[in-house]
Design a protein around this motif. Sequence first.
Motif: not given
Length: 503
Positions: A312-322, A329-334
Amino acid sequence: MSEATFERLVAHARETALLTSISGLVEWDEQTYLPRAGADYRAEQSAYLAGLVHRRNTAPEVGDWLAELRDSPLAADPASEAGCVIRQLSHRYERQTRLPAELVEAIARTSSQAQHAWVAARKADDFESFRPWLEKTLKLQREQAAAFGFERSPYDALLEEYEPGETAESVGAVLSGLREELAPLVRQIVESGVNAPSDLVCREFAVQQQEAFGKAAAAAIGFDFEAGRLDVTAHPFCGAAGPRDVRLTTRYQANDFGDGFFSILHEAGHGMYEQGLQADWFGLPPGEAISLGIHESQSRMWENLVGRSRGFWTRFFPQLSEAFPAAMAGVDPDAWWFAVNEAKPSLIRTESDEATYNLHIIVRFELERAMIEGDLEPADLPAAWNEAYANTVGVTPPSDANGVLQDVHWSAGLFGYFPTYALGNLYAAQFFDQAEADLGDLEPAFAEGEFATLLGWLRERIHSVGQRLSAADLVQKVTGKPLSHEPLMRRLRAKFGPLYGFG
C-alpha cells in the motif's frame, strides 16, 4: 397463498426500512451538524422514530404472516433469500415483541441525551457529570436484557443484538485465548528497546490536505463517493442512509496524520461492505450485514491488512510526499512504514495499533459485562478502568477524558458491542489468509494500486451473502475452518517480530 403472504411481509419490511433509514440519517446529522441547542428536541425526534419502527416491527399482522410462512415451502431452505427473510424476521419479531414500546422510546431518548452529556463530560474531563446518565443508561439496558430473556447472563441478551449466536461465555473464552498469546507478544515489543520513528506522523499535516488525500485513498481502494460522502465528527463512524447513500465520518489532528487517515480507511471498509450488500434487498435480511463482527472484519482488513501493508505504501508514499512536501521532506519510505506500524501500549483505543488494539477491547468487554451482571457500579468504574488498563494494557490513564470517558458506546447504550471489534480482527485475518490462498500474494497488486481483485473477492464471498448464513457458518464456508485466533497471531508475529528485532 404463502407467496402472497410473503409479498405482504416484504412490503411491510421495506416500508419499515424507510423509517429506519430516516432514523439513521437523523442520527448521522446529530453526530455531525446538529447545533448543540437542538439536542433536546432531537432526542424527542429519535424517540418518536424508534417508537414507530418498534410498533411496525411488532405489529400483530407481522406475527400472523410469519406464523403462516415458517412451515411453508418458502422457508424450506434457510439460506435462500425467502428462507433468510422468514428466519431472520421471525427471530427479530420474537425478540422485539418482548420489549415494551415505552422502554424502546426511553432507550432512544436517553441515548440521544446521554451522548451529548458524554461529549461535554469528556471535553471537561468530568466523569461525575456523566455518571447519572450512565446509571440511567445501564438501568435501561438491564431492563432490556430482562425483557429479552436469557439463560445464563443478561449480557447474552444484549450481545445477541450485535453478534447473534455468541454468549458472554463463548466470547470470554475466545478473548482469553487471544490474551494468552497477545500479551507476551506486546511484552516482547516493549522489552525490545526498539523505537519506531513515530515523530514522522506527528509533524504538521494541514487538515485540508489530509481530507483530500484521505478521500483519494478511500476512492482508490474502492469506496464509491457517488454513493457516499465523508464528514467530520467527534467519534468516527459509518452509517447507511439508503442503499446508495453511505456516510463516512472521521476526525483530523494537524499533528497526527494517522488519526484521521486510518480512520478514513477503517470507515471506508465499513462503507464498502454497505455498498456491496444487495441493494434490491436493502433493509431486509438478504441485504443486511451478518453481524457487527463481520462488519468490523471489513474495516480492519482495509485499515490494517491493506492500509498498513508495504505494498500500500509503495503505491501511496510518492503521493503522500507530493501532498505534504514540508512534512515529508527527507523521510525515508522504510522509516515511514515503520512509523505507521508502531506498536506500544497506549491510552486511546481508536489510536492504538494492531498489536495492542485487542487488549483495549478485552478491558471494555470485562468491565461492561461486570456492569450488566451487577458486579460493578458506575461510581466505581473510573477506578476499575484505571486498574484494568494498568494490568492488561500496561498504561495508567492520567485523566478520565483519556480513560473511561474516551468512547461514545456506553452513552449510546451499546452494551455488547465492544467484543465485536476483537472478533472482527480475528475474522479479518482468517478471511485475508483465504483470499491470498485463492488469489495469490496481494502485496504486488497493492503496490500497483490494484485493489479491485481483493474487493471483488470480498463482494462475492462475504458482502453478497447478506444474512443468509450466520457468522460462524460464513467463516466455515469461506475458509473451511472455524474461527481461530491463530491467523491473526501469525500475522502480528510476522510483522512486528522483524520490526522490533525478535522472532
